[in-house]
Design a protein around this motif. Structure first.
Motif, mmCIF file in Angstrom:
data_model
loop_
_atom_site.group_PDB
_atom_site.id
_atom_site.type_symbol
_atom_site.label_atom_id
_atom_site.label_comp_id
_atom_site.label_asym_id
_atom_site.label_seq_id
_atom_site.Cartn_x
_atom_site.Cartn_y
_atom_site.Cartn_z
ATOM 1 N N GLN A 155 1.677 8.168 7.374
ATOM 2 C CA GLN A 155 1.896 7.509 6.095
ATOM 3 C C GLN A 155 0.582 6.970 5.513
ATOM 4 O OE1 GLN A 155 3.761 6.553 8.936
ATOM 5 N NE2 GLN A 155 5.394 8.001 8.411
ATOM 6 N N LEU A 156 0.303 7.364 4.285
ATOM 7 C CA LEU A 156 -0.910 6.950 3.574
ATOM 8 C C LEU A 156 -0.567 5.837 2.592
ATOM 9 C CD1 LEU A 156 -3.957 7.648 2.820
ATOM 10 C CD2 LEU A 156 -2.973 9.153 1.060
ATOM 11 N N GLY A 157 -1.509 4.914 2.375
ATOM 12 C CA GLY A 157 -1.286 3.859 1.393
ATOM 13 C C GLY A 157 -2.568 3.463 0.683
ATOM 14 N N ILE A 158 -2.469 3.157 -0.599
ATOM 15 C CA ILE A 158 -3.580 2.640 -1.403
ATOM 16 C C ILE A 158 -3.105 1.358 -2.065
ATOM 17 C CG2 ILE A 158 -5.068 3.070 -3.408
ATOM 18 C CD1 ILE A 158 -4.867 6.054 -2.780
ATOM 19 N N LEU A 159 -3.926 0.330 -2.058
ATOM 20 C CA LEU A 159 -3.538 -0.974 -2.584
ATOM 21 C C LEU A 159 -2.975 -0.838 -3.999
ATOM 22 C CD1 LEU A 159 -3.441 -4.050 -2.239
ATOM 23 C CD2 LEU A 159 -5.785 -4.132 -3.151
ATOM 24 N N ASN A 160 -1.700 -1.182 -4.139
ATOM 25 C CA ASN A 160 -0.995 -1.138 -5.427
ATOM 26 C C ASN A 160 -1.062 0.235 -6.102
ATOM 27 O OD1 ASN A 160 -0.358 -3.913 -5.209
ATOM 28 N ND2 ASN A 160 -2.373 -4.456 -6.022
ATOM 29 N N PHE B 51 0.824 -1.201 0.000
ATOM 30 C CA PHE B 51 0.000 0.000 0.000
ATOM 31 C C PHE B 51 0.871 1.270 0.000
ATOM 32 C CE2 PHE B 51 -2.625 -3.364 1.521
ATOM 33 C CZ PHE B 51 -3.951 -3.023 1.302
ATOM 34 N N TYR B 52 1.714 1.366 1.012
ATOM 35 C CA TYR B 52 2.478 2.592 1.250
ATOM 36 C C TYR B 52 3.593 2.798 0.218
ATOM 37 C CZ TYR B 52 6.143 5.372 3.585
ATOM 38 O OH TYR B 52 7.136 6.267 3.879
ATOM 39 N N ASP C 234 -3.538 1.952 -6.855
ATOM 40 C CA ASP C 234 -4.548 1.804 -7.905
ATOM 41 C C ASP C 234 -5.385 3.082 -8.036
ATOM 42 O OD1 ASP C 234 -7.069 1.110 -9.216
ATOM 43 O OD2 ASP C 234 -6.420 -0.968 -9.043
ATOM 44 N N GLU C 235 -5.415 3.664 -9.237
ATOM 45 C CA GLU C 235 -6.155 4.907 -9.453
ATOM 46 C C GLU C 235 -7.660 4.712 -9.319
ATOM 47 O OE1 GLU C 235 -5.450 8.305 -10.045
ATOM 48 O OE2 GLU C 235 -3.612 7.569 -9.123
ATOM 49 N N VAL D 197 3.974 5.962 -2.600
ATOM 50 C CA VAL D 197 5.066 6.944 -2.563
ATOM 51 C C VAL D 197 5.821 6.939 -3.895
ATOM 52 C CG1 VAL D 197 7.250 7.575 -1.463
ATOM 53 C CG2 VAL D 197 5.324 6.845 -0.059
ATOM 54 N N ARG D 198 6.091 5.746 -4.418
ATOM 55 C CA ARG D 198 6.838 5.669 -5.681
ATOM 56 C C ARG D 198 6.041 6.231 -6.847
ATOM 57 N NH1 ARG D 198 9.514 -0.343 -4.682
ATOM 58 N NH2 ARG D 198 11.300 0.413 -3.469
ATOM 59 N N GLN D 199 4.730 6.111 -6.789
ATOM 60 C CA GLN D 199 3.901 6.668 -7.854
ATOM 61 C C GLN D 199 3.796 8.185 -7.748
ATOM 62 O OE1 GLN D 199 -0.402 7.104 -7.631
ATOM 63 N NE2 GLN D 199 -0.566 5.512 -9.194
ATOM 64 N N GLN D 200 3.556 8.683 -6.537
ATOM 65 C CA GLN D 200 3.332 10.115 -6.354
ATOM 66 C C GLN D 200 4.612 10.934 -6.407
ATOM 67 O OE1 GLN D 200 0.948 10.118 -2.616
ATOM 68 N NE2 GLN D 200 -0.585 11.150 -3.882
ATOM 69 N N PHE D 201 5.694 10.394 -5.857
ATOM 70 C CA PHE D 201 6.943 11.156 -5.748
ATOM 71 C C PHE D 201 8.100 10.312 -6.280
ATOM 72 C CE2 PHE D 201 4.213 12.178 -2.047
ATOM 73 C CZ PHE D 201 3.856 13.472 -2.412
ATOM 74 N N PRO D 202 8.115 10.039 -7.588
ATOM 75 C CA PRO D 202 9.142 9.142 -8.133
ATOM 76 C C PRO D 202 10.556 9.691 -8.002
ATOM 77 C CG PRO D 202 7.905 10.222 -9.895
ATOM 78 C CD PRO D 202 7.186 10.526 -8.620
ATOM 79 N N ASP D 203 10.705 11.013 -7.939
ATOM 80 C CA ASP D 203 12.052 11.601 -7.914
ATOM 81 C C ASP D 203 12.557 11.932 -6.527
ATOM 82 O OD1 ASP D 203 12.283 11.618 -10.759
ATOM 83 O OD2 ASP D 203 10.974 13.372 -10.821
ATOM 84 N N ASP D 204 11.643 12.198 -5.578
ATOM 85 C CA ASP D 204 12.128 12.656 -4.278
ATOM 86 C C ASP D 204 11.292 12.137 -3.104
ATOM 87 O OD1 ASP D 204 9.859 14.127 -4.737
ATOM 88 O OD2 ASP D 204 10.774 16.089 -4.452
ATOM 89 N N GLY D 205 10.552 11.081 -3.312
ATOM 90 C CA GLY D 205 9.770 10.519 -2.215
ATOM 91 C C GLY D 205 10.666 9.852 -1.176
ATOM 92 N N THR D 206 10.381 10.075 0.093
ATOM 93 C CA THR D 206 11.117 9.442 1.190
ATOM 94 C C THR D 206 10.282 8.304 1.747
ATOM 95 O OG1 THR D 206 12.208 11.521 1.769
ATOM 96 C CG2 THR D 206 12.187 9.798 3.445
ATOM 97 N N ILE D 207 10.843 7.111 1.767
ATOM 98 C CA ILE D 207 10.110 5.931 2.226
ATOM 99 C C ILE D 207 10.592 5.554 3.628
ATOM 100 C CG2 ILE D 207 9.693 3.473 1.826
ATOM 101 C CD1 ILE D 207 9.848 4.052 -1.159
ATOM 102 N N LEU D 208 9.669 5.605 4.576
ATOM 103 C CA LEU D 208 9.974 5.168 5.933
ATOM 104 C C LEU D 208 10.165 3.658 5.933
ATOM 105 C CD1 LEU D 208 9.960 6.312 8.941
ATOM 106 C CD2 LEU D 208 7.646 5.368 9.073
ATOM 107 N N SER D 209 11.179 3.179 6.627
ATOM 108 C CA SER D 209 11.427 1.740 6.658
ATOM 109 C C SER D 209 10.327 1.025 7.436
ATOM 110 C CB SER D 209 12.783 1.445 7.297
ATOM 111 O OG SER D 209 12.731 1.694 8.702
ATOM 112 N N VAL D 210 10.134 -0.230 7.128
ATOM 113 C CA VAL D 210 9.112 -0.994 7.841
ATOM 114 C C VAL D 210 9.479 -1.134 9.313
ATOM 115 C CG1 VAL D 210 10.124 -3.278 7.331
ATOM 116 C CG2 VAL D 210 7.651 -3.054 7.721
ATOM 117 N N ASP D 211 10.779 -1.213 9.628
ATOM 118 C CA ASP D 211 11.194 -1.308 11.030
ATOM 119 C C ASP D 211 10.802 -0.048 11.799
ATOM 120 O OD1 ASP D 211 12.273 -3.829 10.663
ATOM 121 O OD2 ASP D 211 14.280 -3.069 10.225
#
Length: 384
Positions: A209-214, A154-155, A216-217, A159-173
């Motif tokens: 942190q927001l997430g949408i399944l895959n 989800f998350y 999906d638009e 992030v990769r879709q919305q901010f492909p150039d500068d998105g920061t991904i929080l680690s799962v840990d």
């Protein structure tokens, strides 16, 4: 060895900062120092198809002169200091001080009925109708397996879709740390389709942190984001908390992230944990004025938030911008700049909002018309 490398990197950053140029359909933007969201911010200044045009390092002593030169040529020049870096004193009085993030915060009432009565307005009415029609159901979970699934499916995709150039991904840990985090999930027809990680800080319920399944638009278009925000506000009320924050957004208005969050009754406020940027804008240039017309910029004056915008001629532009100036809570002043004829024609409408400050400008000048200097001069004349 690590200490030596760290010291070398730090010295390189301080003494030989980066300069990055972005170009797009509306113009150019230069970033100096340590920007962390340069590609996303450049979109506002450069328009469609914004791209990184060049990147270099320069002597720190050259940075202020480059900022002034690039901006005088019509680009936007932005100095983004790291936490411990000094501002560029040569830009004082010429640049505006822009926070890189704007926090959106809402006071929570005591009951869900009061909450829903407060968020229901002409702007949110369609969202609430679509949420009801979709028939979302909700769950709150702290199960580590659910959080791992949310992170991966989800998350991260969103992030990769919305901010492909500068998105920061929080680690799962990191997402699994602490006992004050919880995941609010939205299901649709029995399928988990979205979620948002929230955290309690003292008496505040912070949406994170927001997430949408895959990513999906189709799911996004079902109003799942609005549904998760509303359910999270309700959750804050259930927990008996005083406030909720709907995350952070870049400091630009118009119909974008801040508009979307503010319509739920949030107030805008700066976050002291982020160093402000020095932004150079020369109002002689049409591209700069058009940026302020399309997406007014939020900046700081004596610790309070102000907005600068450019009013284009015509009734439609006046109606749109005056409505925007009424919309946001947390703005102390809204500078409405324009040429004399435009502001004279708009005077009666603008006078109805006591935080609007009209500033007449004639853009033809052999010398730069720095936005920061214009506002400083206006403040000095009002204080005299």
């Amino acid at each position: 060895m690590k200490s030596i490398l760290s010291k070398f990197v730090s010295n390189l950053r301080i003494n030989h900062p980066k300069a990055a140029q972005f170009s797009g359909s509306k113009g150019k933007c230069w970033f100096y120092g340590s920007p962390d969201r340069a590609p996303s911010m450049a979109d506002y200044f450069c328009g469609h198809e914004t791209r990184l045009s060049s990147e270099q390092r320069l002597q720190r002593a050259e940075m202020a002169a480059q900022c002034l030169s690039r901006a005088a040529d019509g680009a936007t020049a932005i100095y983004c200091p790291a936490r411990d870096d000094a501002d560029l004193p040569e830009l004082d009085g010429l640049a505006i001080s822009v926070p890189p993030r704007i926090e959106l915060k809402k006071t929570l009432p005591g009951t869900e009925d009061e909450l829903m009565a407060g968020v229901r307005n002409s702007t949110t009415k369609e969202d609430l109708r679509r949420i009801r029609k979709a028939g979302f159901t909700y769950r709150v979970t702290r199960d580590p397996d659910d959080i791992r699934t949310f992170h991966a499916n989800f998350y991260v995709p969103l992030v990769r879709q919305q901010f492909p150039d500068d998105g920061t991904i929080l680690s799962v840990d990191k997402m699994l740390e602490g006992n004050q985090r919880e995941l609010v999930c939205a299901d649709l027809d029995g399928e988990w389709v979205g979620g948002i990680m929230n955290e309690t800080h003292d008496t505040n319920y912070a949406m994170a942190q927001l997430g949408i399944l895959n990513a999906d638009e189709t799911i996004r278009n079902s109003r799942v984001v609005s549904a998760l925000l509303v359910r999270s506000m309700q959750r804050g009320v259930e927990l008996g908390l005083d406030t909720t924050t709907l995350g952070f957004s870049l400091p630009f208005l118009g119909k974008g992230p801040i508009w979307f969050k503010a319509k739920w009754g949030c107030a805008l406020q700066p976050n002291p944990n982020w160093r402000s940027m020095q932004v150079m804008l020369d109002l002689r240039h049409e591209t700069v004025r058009q940026t302020l017309a399309d997406c007014p910029i939020i900046h700081l004056e004596n610790g309070a938030l102000s907005v600068s915008s450019w009013l284009e001629p015509g009734e439609a532009a006046l109606k749109a911008l005056s409505r925007e100036a009424e919309r946001y809570t947390g703005i102390a002043k809204w500078y409405m700049m324009g040429d004399s004829d435009t502001l004279d024609a708009a005077a009666e409408v603008l006078a109805t909002n006591d935080r609007v400050v009209p500033i007449k400008l004639e853009a033809s000048s052999p010398d730069p018309i720095w936005l920061g200097a214009v506002l400083a001069e206006r403040g000095a004349s009002q204080g005299a």
